[in-house]
Design a protein around this motif. Structure first.
Motif, mmCIF file in Angstrom:
data_model
loop_
_atom_site.group_PDB
_atom_site.id
_atom_site.type_symbol
_atom_site.label_atom_id
_atom_site.label_comp_id
_atom_site.label_asym_id
_atom_site.label_seq_id
_atom_site.Cartn_x
_atom_site.Cartn_y
_atom_site.Cartn_z
ATOM 1 N N SER A 152 0.969 -1.079 0.019
ATOM 2 C CA SER A 152 -0.036 0.029 0.048
ATOM 3 C C SER A 152 1.109 1.200 0.099
ATOM 4 C CB SER A 152 -0.822 0.207 1.254
ATOM 5 O OG SER A 152 -1.630 1.352 1.256
ATOM 6 N N THR A 153 0.416 2.265 -0.929
ATOM 7 C CA THR A 153 1.325 3.471 -0.858
ATOM 8 C C THR A 153 0.383 4.601 -0.251
ATOM 9 O OG1 THR A 153 0.431 3.951 -3.220
ATOM 10 C CG2 THR A 153 2.327 2.586 -2.945
ATOM 11 N N LYS A 154 -0.648 4.167 0.502
ATOM 12 C CA LYS A 154 -1.523 5.473 0.722
ATOM 13 C C LYS A 154 -0.963 6.420 1.797
ATOM 14 C CE LYS A 154 -5.829 3.134 -0.395
ATOM 15 N NZ LYS A 154 -7.294 2.475 0.517
ATOM 16 N N SER A 155 -0.314 5.644 2.896
ATOM 17 C CA SER A 155 0.576 6.283 3.763
ATOM 18 C C SER A 155 1.376 7.367 3.235
ATOM 19 C CB SER A 155 1.098 5.489 4.776
ATOM 20 O OG SER A 155 1.629 6.338 5.960
ATOM 21 N N TYR A 156 2.137 6.790 2.169
ATOM 22 C CA TYR A 156 3.126 7.664 1.531
ATOM 23 C C TYR A 156 2.838 8.850 0.918
ATOM 24 C CZ TYR A 156 6.887 8.733 -1.946
ATOM 25 O OH TYR A 156 7.660 9.383 -2.727
ATOM 26 N N ILE A 157 1.600 8.735 0.144
ATOM 27 C CA ILE A 157 0.828 9.675 -0.508
ATOM 28 C C ILE A 157 0.547 10.656 0.448
ATOM 29 C CG2 ILE A 157 -0.840 10.485 -2.172
ATOM 30 C CD1 ILE A 157 -0.641 7.604 -3.502
ATOM 31 N N GLN A 158 0.035 10.433 1.369
ATOM 32 C CA GLN A 158 -0.655 11.177 2.584
ATOM 33 C C GLN A 158 0.181 11.869 3.379
ATOM 34 O OE1 GLN A 158 -3.815 12.221 3.112
ATOM 35 N NE2 GLN A 158 -4.290 10.719 1.321
ATOM 36 N N ALA A 159 1.447 11.193 3.248
ATOM 37 C CA ALA A 159 2.698 12.116 4.007
ATOM 38 C C ALA A 159 3.266 13.093 3.346
ATOM 39 C CB ALA A 159 3.932 10.946 4.376
ATOM 40 N N VAL A 160 3.341 12.877 1.970
ATOM 41 C CA VAL A 160 3.905 13.837 0.925
ATOM 42 C C VAL A 160 2.665 15.007 1.035
ATOM 43 C CG1 VAL A 160 4.379 14.648 -1.382
ATOM 44 C CG2 VAL A 160 5.408 12.131 -0.356
ATOM 45 N N LYS A 161 1.495 14.655 0.834
ATOM 46 C CA LYS A 161 0.456 15.617 0.792
ATOM 47 C C LYS A 161 0.548 16.833 2.297
ATOM 48 C CE LYS A 161 -3.031 13.672 -2.341
ATOM 49 N NZ LYS A 161 -4.193 12.935 -2.275
ATOM 50 N N MET A 162 0.819 15.960 3.155
ATOM 51 C CA MET A 162 0.852 16.513 4.393
ATOM 52 C C MET A 162 1.909 17.414 4.646
ATOM 53 S SD MET A 162 -0.527 17.324 7.212
ATOM 54 C CE MET A 162 -1.775 15.990 7.700
ATOM 55 N N ALA A 163 3.218 16.928 4.228
ATOM 56 C CA ALA A 163 4.418 18.039 3.946
ATOM 57 C C ALA A 163 4.340 19.073 3.201
ATOM 58 C CB ALA A 163 5.614 17.110 3.460
ATOM 59 N N ILE A 164 3.535 19.090 2.000
ATOM 60 C CA ILE A 164 3.195 20.288 1.112
ATOM 61 C C ILE A 164 2.404 20.935 1.960
ATOM 62 C CG2 ILE A 164 2.136 20.756 -0.820
ATOM 63 C CD1 ILE A 164 3.069 17.896 -2.043
ATOM 64 N N LYS A 165 1.252 20.421 2.399
ATOM 65 C CA LYS A 165 0.494 21.205 3.161
ATOM 66 C C LYS A 165 0.982 22.405 4.235
ATOM 67 C CE LYS A 165 -3.824 21.200 5.982
ATOM 68 N NZ LYS A 165 -4.906 20.375 6.329
ATOM 69 N N LEU A 166 1.854 21.561 5.336
ATOM 70 C CA LEU A 166 2.512 22.180 6.202
ATOM 71 C C LEU A 166 3.683 23.181 5.528
ATOM 72 C CD1 LEU A 166 3.024 19.318 8.637
ATOM 73 C CD2 LEU A 166 1.547 21.068 8.917
ATOM 74 N N ALA A 167 4.261 22.872 4.451
ATOM 75 C CA ALA A 167 5.324 23.939 3.954
ATOM 76 C C ALA A 167 4.425 25.239 3.664
ATOM 77 C CB ALA A 167 5.827 23.042 2.909
ATOM 78 N N LYS A 168 3.452 24.934 3.077
ATOM 79 C CA LYS A 168 2.696 26.212 2.440
ATOM 80 C C LYS A 168 2.186 27.126 3.583
ATOM 81 C CE LYS A 168 1.239 24.344 -2.026
ATOM 82 N NZ LYS A 168 0.337 24.133 -2.727
ATOM 83 N N ALA A 169 1.863 26.249 4.611
ATOM 84 C CA ALA A 169 1.240 26.941 5.904
ATOM 85 C C ALA A 169 2.348 27.778 6.623
ATOM 86 C CB ALA A 169 0.422 26.021 6.791
ATOM 87 N N ARG A 170 3.538 27.008 6.785
ATOM 88 C CA ARG A 170 4.551 27.698 7.374
ATOM 89 C C ARG A 170 5.090 29.109 6.603
ATOM 90 N NH1 ARG A 170 9.509 24.712 10.211
ATOM 91 N NH2 ARG A 170 7.793 23.926 11.301
ATOM 92 N N LYS A 171 4.746 29.000 5.455
ATOM 93 C CA LYS A 171 5.364 30.157 4.498
ATOM 94 C C LYS A 171 4.307 31.384 4.690
ATOM 95 C CE LYS A 171 7.580 27.885 0.867
ATOM 96 N NZ LYS A 171 7.727 27.434 -0.547
ATOM 97 N N LEU A 172 3.073 31.110 5.193
ATOM 98 C CA LEU A 172 2.123 31.993 5.471
ATOM 99 C C LEU A 172 2.098 32.821 6.659
ATOM 100 C CD1 LEU A 172 -0.985 30.509 3.882
ATOM 101 C CD2 LEU A 172 0.294 31.999 2.739
ATOM 102 N N LYS A 173 2.920 32.331 7.602
ATOM 103 C CA LYS A 173 3.110 32.697 8.930
ATOM 104 C C LYS A 173 4.063 33.735 8.761
ATOM 105 C CE LYS A 173 2.417 28.529 11.866
ATOM 106 N NZ LYS A 173 3.352 27.659 12.831
ATOM 107 N N PRO A 174 3.392 34.861 9.717
ATOM 108 C CA PRO A 174 4.412 36.018 9.958
ATOM 109 C C PRO A 174 5.625 36.049 10.433
ATOM 110 C CG PRO A 174 2.311 36.244 11.578
ATOM 111 C CD PRO A 174 2.180 35.099 10.663
#
Length: 377
Positions: free
Chosen positions: A355-377
């Motif tokens: 199963s690759t579901k956890s891997y795909i979710q891990a990448v998606k979460m990393a991208i989400k967190l990276a974008k969120a961190r860039k928005l922080k003041p």
């Protein structure tokens, strides 16, 4: 612009490289992945899996004992950093075998990818599974990624696993069960609770008790529940009166040199704060009975949980959401996510379609967190 994500390849005798290869096209649509593996070893893995060597594969080869250097080349990149790790790039992949050579290589891949992100060459780190015994055989002292990250960055890293339906944070991780009780102290719990809230900003966090039935009013142990209850109480107060707007109303509190220590050692001061301020319930008032906390009814009340030890929370989490969960490291200067499963040596290189579901979710979460961190003041 797509986020750049560094991916450490994990133990090459396990399923990590197969997952990365099979999902490369899908992941490449989400981000720009950088895989930390040497070309000859990747070729060897492809041959064993009867897979074609992938096109447009951002390969990062790494080496030790050099100042930080990153050079882009036509078919691969070279990342040189002072890793202080002895490893070989000239070995045969042995599916399902626990050995020191693959263990050392997986650690070097992980450390290089970590430093790569630390040097801001990528936005986040995603780690493939390693084998703890292989690390031990390679004389690597860490029990896993989280412990190593704690040492690399000198930060109290928090391991959290799950998904939007259920997240659990682990107060202790990879230590023997016999050693957990002595770690449960008010001071350590307060530090953990406060850091976890500040990192996650979850509301209504539940804290699982240590003893069965939350000690049943001190009839089954109970020392740990007393420590947990007081730590919840203190953390609620601390997080409330640390709010800048509230401190303006009570200037004396802002002059306390070490507010947390004052709350822990001074019961009168704690009572004063509780009466003075409208305390927000960031956590449940009492430790939760762990064996009922994962029922559907209980999870409707709170699905953000803190567990005193590893299996207490991860057994039910994996029973409910094994393929969907992600491992996230909190309280770090970098973003790190990981799959929530192991090396699966029993099916490695056997074309069992892991199963690759956890891997795909891990990448998606990393991208989400990276974008969120860039928005922080």
């Amino acid at each position: 612009m797509k986020e750049k994500i560094a991916i450490s390849i994990g133990d090459l005798n396990g399923i990590g490289v197969e997952i990365a290869l099979r999902e490369h096209k899908k992941i490449s649509k989400l981000c720009k992945p950088y895989y930390f593996i040497h070309k000859e070893l990747l070729k060897q893995a492809c041959k064993k899996l009867s897979l074609k060597f992938p096109d447009k594969f951002n390969l990062v080869e790494f080496s030790d004992n050099a100042k930080v250097v990153f050079k882009k080349q036509t078919n691969k990149s070279i990342f040189k950093s002072s890793l202080n790790v002895k490893f070989s790039t000239n070995f045969k992949i042995k599916p399902g075998d626990i050995n020191s050579i693959s263990g050392a290589y997986s650690f070097a891949s992980f450390k290089a990818a970590t430093f790569f992100v630390k040097e801001k060459k990528a936005s986040a780190l995603v780690t493939m599974p390693i084998h703890k015994k292989a690390w031990a055989d390679a004389n690597i002292s860490y029990k896993g990624h989280t412990q190593a990250l704690r040492d690399f960055f000198k930060k109290e890293v928090i391991m959290m696993l799950g998904n939007e339906k259920l997240f659990v944070a682990l107060f202790t991780e990879h230590i023997a069960l016999a050693d957990v009780s002595k770690e449960i102290t008010v001071k350590k719990l307060c530090d953990f609770f406060i850091n976890f809230y500040k990192e996650s900003h979850f509301k209504n966090i539940g804290v699982l008790a240590f003893n069965p039935h939350a000690s049943d009013f001190n009839t089954i142990g109970g020392r740990e529940e007393k420590e947990i209850k007081k730590a919840i109480r203190i953390s609620n107060v601390y997080l409330s009166i640390s709010d800048e707007k509230i401190l303006l109303k009570e200037k004396k509190l802002s002059q306390v040199k070490n507010l947390l220590d004052e709350l822990i050692i001074n019961e009168d001061f704690l009572h004063h704060c509780e009466k003075k301020f409208d305390i927000q319930n960031f956590y449940q008032n009492e430790p939760l009975v762990a064996d009922t906390a994962f029922t559907p009814k209980a999870l409707k009340k709170t699905n953000r949980l803190v567990s005193m030890y590893h299996d207490l929370a991860l057994a039910p989490l994996k029973a409910l959401y094994f393929d969907e969960s992600v491992n996230i490291s909190l309280n770090l200067p970098i973003i790190r996510t990981s799959v929530d499963h192991g090396t699966a040596f029993d099916i490695a290189y056997k074309n069992k379609n892991p199963s690759t579901k956890s891997y795909i979710q891990a990448v998606k979460m990393a991208i989400k967190l990276a974008k969120a961190r860039k928005l922080k003041p």
